[in-house]
Structures are given as structure tokens and as C-alpha cells.
Design a protein around this motif. Structure first.
Motif, PDB file in Angstrom:
ATOM      1  N   ALA A 253      71.210  39.129  43.490  1.00 49.46           N
ATOM      2  CA  ALA A 253      70.454  38.443  44.541  1.00 49.46           C
ATOM      3  C   ALA A 253      71.081  38.696  45.909  1.00 49.46           C
ATOM      4  O   ALA A 253      70.379  38.929  46.907  1.00 49.46           O
ATOM      5  N   TYR A 254      72.411  38.660  45.954  1.00 48.28           N
ATOM      6  CA  TYR A 254      73.117  38.905  47.220  1.00 48.28           C
ATOM      7  C   TYR A 254      72.843  40.315  47.725  1.00 48.28           C
ATOM      8  O   TYR A 254      72.523  40.521  48.905  1.00 48.28           O
ATOM      9  N   VAL A 255      72.943  41.288  46.825  1.00 48.06           N
ATOM     10  CA  VAL A 255      72.672  42.676  47.215  1.00 48.06           C
ATOM     11  C   VAL A 255      71.207  42.843  47.610  1.00 48.06           C
ATOM     12  O   VAL A 255      70.882  43.538  48.580  1.00 48.06           O
ATOM     13  N   GLY A 256      70.311  42.169  46.868  1.00 46.65           N
ATOM     14  CA  GLY A 256      68.890  42.256  47.183  1.00 46.65           C
ATOM     15  C   GLY A 256      68.570  41.732  48.573  1.00 46.65           C
ATOM     16  O   GLY A 256      67.750  42.307  49.292  1.00 46.65           O
ATOM     17  N   VAL A 257      69.218  40.642  48.964  1.00 51.47           N
ATOM     18  CA  VAL A 257      69.018  40.100  50.315  1.00 51.47           C
ATOM     19  C   VAL A 257      69.511  41.087  51.365  1.00 51.47           C
ATOM     20  O   VAL A 257      68.840  41.332  52.371  1.00 51.47           O
ATOM     21  N   LEU A 258      70.678  41.672  51.125  1.00 54.78           N
ATOM     22  CA  LEU A 258      71.222  42.637  52.086  1.00 54.78           C
ATOM     23  C   LEU A 258      70.289  43.830  52.260  1.00 54.78           C
ATOM     24  O   LEU A 258      70.046  44.293  53.385  1.00 54.78           O
TER      25      LEU A 258
ATOM     26  N   ARG B 283      68.147  44.820  55.571  1.00 58.46           N
ATOM     27  CA  ARG B 283      68.367  46.136  56.164  1.00 58.46           C
ATOM     28  C   ARG B 283      67.042  46.868  56.363  1.00 58.46           C
ATOM     29  O   ARG B 283      66.826  47.523  57.394  1.00 58.46           O
ATOM     30  N   ILE B 284      66.150  46.743  55.394  1.00 61.16           N
ATOM     31  CA  ILE B 284      64.858  47.431  55.473  1.00 61.16           C
ATOM     32  C   ILE B 284      64.032  46.928  56.656  1.00 61.16           C
ATOM     33  O   ILE B 284      63.413  47.712  57.379  1.00 61.16           O
ATOM     34  N   ILE B 285      64.021  45.593  56.844  1.00 65.11           N
ATOM     35  CA  ILE B 285      63.184  45.034  57.917  1.00 65.11           C
ATOM     36  C   ILE B 285      63.941  44.891  59.231  1.00 65.11           C
ATOM     37  O   ILE B 285      63.379  44.442  60.235  1.00 65.11           O
TER      38      ILE B 285
END
Length: 243
Positions: free
Chosen positions: A77-82, A86-88
Motif C-alpha cells: 500500500a505504501y509503495v502503491g501510494v508513492l 508520482r504518476i499524477i
């Protein structure tokens, strides 16, 4: 009835609602913060399954049975948020929005674990529990042994953590520090409670989660020391800042 899946789903729902309410309270409810939630959900789902697969290196286990790992889910989840941020191109910190939501969501989800998984190691304590003989991977259940209600320990911890975070959120003003405190507290608690869990020990009488947590705790200790030296936690103790 798939109690585990039901309570995991309820936990995700509760966490999402708490996140939205907290983001609205802080004036941070927008498309960017909702994108961060999406990243957390996707990353958490992948992390849970990937961590379970790494324990067995069995693709069938990964895709058909979906071995679950809370620590893997949190990391994912932490990596997914990062990645989502980053994408947006979103640079604001969102961890403090997630901390209360994760705590309460975990409390709900762990009820499902208590109802369906091996509770813990055998104990003579008066609050030991007995699980049905049909409980998977639980030799003690077949012999009627009393066991630590390890998942109930975690439910209690997460509820206390949620209350503490709600109390501290108006006092800790430095972005990211509330989330750091929660991660450090949960990592320390999880390391200790593993001694009551039914997880297999792999080396020096420690489980895989404990070996994962050892370097994590070291990094979190350094991060807490950094925040302490800069007075970020002073409002919690009403300690005067040295100038």
C-alpha cells in the motif's frame, strides 16, 4: 460463510470512510488524495499476495489461494501510494490521512482472522481461547489446547492506536510525523505479539515477520530520533523546545 473475506472487505470500507472524513477535516479531499487511496488499495492487494507467494514460491498459491500477509499489504500500500502520487505529480504528504484509517480498518479486518485462522501458541493464561478442530494449520485445535488470542491482541492494539492518533492529530503539526509514530508503534507491537502467534519460526526462534521487522524497526528508530531532535513530538509531552 467466508468470514475472513467479509471482515477484510468491511475493514477496507471502514478505512476508506475514515480516510475521506479525515481528508475532509483537513481540507485535503480532492482528486489527488483519492488517487492516493486507489494506489494504496491496488498496492496493498498486490503486496499481500506477493508476500505470501515469496514464502512458498508457488504460483498456484499466489493466484488461486491468495496467501495473505498484513505486513506485505502495508508495504504494498505504501509503495502503491508513492507510485500513484508520482504518476499524477502530487507532492503533498498523505501519510497522516492514512494513519487513523489504517488503524481502524485493521481492527475490523483482524476480527475475520480471529474467526477463521489459528489463534496463536498454546498458553496457560486464563484468557486462552479454543478454536474448532477444523481450523487450518492448527495442531493445537485438534487436541483442544487453549491458545493465545493473538488476533484479539491486535484488535485491541489497533483500537487504542486509533484513539491515540485521534488525540494526537491536533498536537502533531509536522507533516508525516503522525504516520511515522503509528508505523513505529505497530512495528514494535507486531514484533512482540509474534511470540504469541502460530507462525512458523525459521531461525533463532524468530518468525519470518520478525526478521522482516528487525531492519524496519532500526530504520524507524532512526526516523523517530530525527523527529525527536527537531522537536516534532514536543506537543505530546509539553516539552519545551531548546533554542
Amino acid at each position: 460463510m467466508p468470514f475472513h473475506e467479509v471482515f477484510v472487505g468491511l475493514g477496507v470500507l471502514v478505512a476508506s470512510v475514515v480516510f475521506v472524513l479525515e481528508a475532509r477535516r483537513r481540507g485535503a479531499l480532492n482528486e489527488q488524495s483519492l488517487a492516493a487511496v486507489t494506489g494504496a488499495l491496488v498496492g496493498g492487494a498486490i503486496g499481500m499476495r506477493l508476500a505470501g507467494w515469496l514464502e512458498t514460491l508457488d504460483l498456484e498459491e499466489l493466484w488461486l489461494y491468495g496467501s495473505r500477509s498484513i505486513l506485505g499489504g502495508l508495504t504494498g500500500a505504501y509503495v502503491g501510494v508513492l507510485i500513484a502520487k508520482r504518476i499524477i505529480g502530487f507532492k503533498e504528504r498523505t501519510g497522516d490521512l492514512f494513519a487513523p484509517a489504517v488503524a481502524l480498518g485493521m481492527a475490523v479486518g483482524r476480527i475475520g482472522c480471529h474467526l477463521t485462522e489459528a489463534p496463536g501458541r498454546p498458553t496457560d493464561l486464563p484468557w486462552g481461547v479454543h478454536a474448532p478442530p477444523s481450523t487450518p494449520e492448527c495442531p493445537g485445535c485438534l487436541t483442544g489446547q487453549a491458545m493465545h488470542p493473538s488476533f484479539i491482541y491486535e484488535v485491541v492494539f489497533q483500537l487504542v492506536a486509533y484513539g491515540a492518533l485521534v488525540w494526537a492529530r491536533r498536537r502533531i503539526t509536522q507533516p508525516g510525523e503522525l504516520f511515522t509514530l503509528y508505523l513505529a508503534a505497530y512495528a514494535a507491537f507486531r514484533f512482540v505479539v509474534e511470540f504469541t502467534r502460530a507462525n512458523e519460526t525459521v531461525w533463532l526462534d524468530l518468525t519470518r515477520p520478525q526478521w522482516f521487522l528487525i531492519p524496519s524497526l532500526a530504520l524507524l528508530a532512526l526516523r523517530l530520533a530525527y523527529g525527536w531532535r527537531r522537536g516534532h513530538y514536543d506537543p505530546l509531552f509539553r516539552r519545551k523546545v531548546m533554542t
